[in-house]
Design an enzyme around this catalytic site. Structure first.
Site, PDB file in Angstrom:
ATOM      1  N   LYS A  22       0.927  -1.104  -0.011  1.00 54.85           N
ATOM      2  CA  LYS A  22       0.080  -0.037   0.071  1.00 54.85           C
ATOM      3  C   LYS A  22       0.842   1.287  -0.214  1.00 54.85           C
ATOM      4  CE  LYS A  22      -1.572   2.193   3.529  1.00 54.85           C
ATOM      5  NZ  LYS A  22      -2.360   2.985   4.619  1.00 54.85           N
ATOM      6  N   ARG A  95      -4.538  10.106   4.351  1.00 53.51           N
ATOM      7  CA  ARG A  95      -3.281  11.197   4.347  1.00 53.51           C
ATOM      8  C   ARG A  95      -2.483  11.194   3.025  1.00 53.51           C
ATOM      9  NH1 ARG A  95      -1.012  14.429   7.753  1.00 53.51           N
ATOM     10  NH2 ARG A  95       1.224  14.860   7.472  1.00 53.51           N
ATOM     11  N   CYS A 119      -5.526   7.660   9.332  1.00 57.50           N
ATOM     12  CA  CYS A 119      -5.639   7.134  10.799  1.00 57.50           C
ATOM     13  C   CYS A 119      -5.311   8.389  11.900  1.00 57.50           C
ATOM     14  CB  CYS A 119      -4.406   6.195  10.964  1.00 57.50           C
ATOM     15  SG  CYS A 119      -5.154   4.711  10.212  1.00 57.50           S
ATOM     16  N   LYS A 164      14.025  16.411  10.784  1.00 57.07           N
ATOM     17  CA  LYS A 164      13.820  14.990  11.154  1.00 57.07           C
ATOM     18  C   LYS A 164      13.356  14.147  10.009  1.00 57.07           C
ATOM     19  CE  LYS A 164       8.932  15.821  12.306  1.00 57.07           C
ATOM     20  NZ  LYS A 164       7.627  15.710  13.474  1.00 57.07           N
ATOM     21  N   SER A 166      11.298  12.295   7.758  1.00 56.52           N
ATOM     22  CA  SER A 166       9.699  12.365   7.454  1.00 56.52           C
ATOM     23  C   SER A 166       9.771  11.578   5.865  1.00 56.52           C
ATOM     24  CB  SER A 166       9.172  13.564   7.002  1.00 56.52           C
ATOM     25  OG  SER A 166       8.064  13.433   6.532  1.00 56.52           O
ATOM     26  N   ASP A 308       4.426   0.888  12.216  1.00 52.28           N
ATOM     27  CA  ASP A 308       3.246   0.353  11.547  1.00 52.28           C
ATOM     28  C   ASP A 308       3.166  -1.307  12.117  1.00 52.28           C
ATOM     29  OD1 ASP A 308       2.316   2.412  10.338  1.00 52.28           O
ATOM     30  OD2 ASP A 308       2.777   1.620   8.077  1.00 52.28           O
TER      31      ASP A 308
END
Length: 419
Positions: A22, A95, A119, A164, A166, A308
């Site tokens: 995904k 998102r 989420c 940071k 990402s 996750d």
């Protein structure tokens, strides 16, 4: 509203084929905006994929779907992109919708994207997305819940340091830089396999990208990208979830169709708990060996342990022998599954970003509620480990990220059904 009914107590035995990732297919679908046509294979059948299809169609893309038993093929034609606003009604569902921001902006010079949803596991601000695009010359304002971006002419290459790591911002930066004028160097990038997969797809489209898989990525912008076809890599999060399912049910399962290199850190953590994990031709075999040890865990950006998979690992540790400390370093609100696990008899205490898990002999079935995608599957694992009945509510989260979960588990002996 649908729910899952799980009667636990049966060791899983058999084999499970892993679907496409995904977290790889969604940015690759967004990358279709950068060319005229993109043919994507090994696409998983997930609601998040459907949401991205809806979003691209909203922008004017034409999408042909070829359905196979275990996957989709998507042929995305973006020659008629004519709308540059990603509306709230679509973006609020997922998102990953923010990944159309970079492609629309770099190719068409304008984009308006609703602030994203998905989420409810933490803030996950868009600050880094905006900062890196501004460094390329974009003019960006946030108005009425929308990111309103434009550029005068092409975006320009830049040197940018992410303060940071990402994953999301790294992806948007790469998608924007491949058509920007000049050279872009991105520092402190995410190194996740899904980012690597996106880069390989873009390279096949003609992009000039160096440093793939490292924390420093160099991109020389092109005037245009080519049409191509690309097969999405398999889902390491799905693979890890079923590896934990084999362990928590005291089973013996072959996890097939996954590159061992991207799940090695999962395998090593399981081995540390006393589970036998053997590399096989196209995946791994996971076998319970009579004891489950408590071990500590910290989530970190790749190659660290994936956030996750934290909830699934916590379910496993809840029936281990001893005490484990689980530290969540990525999201500040990713222990929402803890109260539900405690309803099933788990002994877990949360202190800030740490959870102390004292293993119990066995969990017990209960009615529980999913709060997010990964929490939902952690409760399924917990239910499979019991000798009683578990009812899981709000399973719409599950369909965002796991294809045919009930079928795959049932084929290995699980008693699980959707009603």
């Amino acid at each position: 509203m649908q729910k899952l009914i799980i009667h636990g107590g049966k060791p899983l035995e058999g084999s499970i084929n892993i679907s496409g990732a995904k977290n790889a297919v969604l940015p690759i679908m967004a990358a279709s905006i950068l060319t005229n046509k993109l043919h994507i294979t090994n696409v998983p059948k997930l609601t998040d994929v459907s949401t991205m299809k809806d979003l691209l169609r909203n922008h004017g893309a034409c999408i042909r779907i070829i359905e196979h038993t275990d996957e989709f093929e998507l042929i995305i034609n973006t020659t008629n992109i004519n709308k540059f606003t990603a509306d709230y009604e679509i973006v609020r569902k997922m998102r990953a919708s923010i990944w159309v921001l970079g492609p629309l902006l770099t190719k068409y010079g304008k984009a308006k994207v609703s602030l994203p949803g998905g989420c409810a596991i933490g803030a996950r601000q868009v600050d880094l997305h905006i900062a890196v695009l501004k460094s390329m010359g974009a003019e960006i304002e946030i108005e009425d819940g929308y990111i309103n971006a434009s550029s005068k002419g092409r975006l320009k290459g830049t040197h940018f340091i992410f303060d940071k790591v990402s994953v999301g911002a790294t992806i948007n930066a790469i998608l924007a830089a491949v058509l920007a004028k000049g050279e872009t160097v991105l520092f402190n990038c995410g190194r996740e396999p899904e980012i690597v997969d996106l880069c390989y797809c873009l390279i096949k489209m003609g992009a000039d990208i160096l440093g793939v898989g490292s924390s420093t990525i160099t991109i020389k912008g092109k005037d245009c990208l080519n049409e191509t076809s690309y097969k999405v890599l398999s889902d390491r999060i799905e693979a890890g979830t079923y590896m934990f399912a084999a362990a928590i049910t005291k089973g013996d399962v072959k996890i097939c169709g996954i590159d061992y290199n991207i799940i090695e850190n999962i395998a090593l953590k399981l081995i540390e708990t006393g589970i036998k994990v053997v590399q096989i031709n196209n995946g791994v075999q996971v076998t319970y060996k009579g004891k489950l040890n408590s071990v500590d865990l910290e989530t970190n950006p790749y190659p660290g342990f994936a956030t996750d998979l934290q909830a699934q690992f916590m379910s496993l540790m809840s029936i281990s022998s001893g005490v484990s400390m689980i530290t969540e370093n990525i999201f500040e609100n990713r222990f929402m599954h803890v109260p539900e696990l405690c309803r099933m008899g788990a002994d877990i205490v949360v202190r800030g970003n740490k959870a102390v898990v004292r293993g119990v002999e066995m969990l017990k079935g209960a009615e529980v509620m999913a709060s997010d995608l990964r929490a939902s599957v952690s409760l399924i694992l917990a239910g499979l480990s019991t000798n009683s009945k578990t009812v899981l509510h709000r399973i719409y989260h599950l369909d965002r990220g796991f294809q045919d979960l009930e079928k795959k588990l049932s084929n290995c002996g699980a008693n699980i059904k959707r009603v």
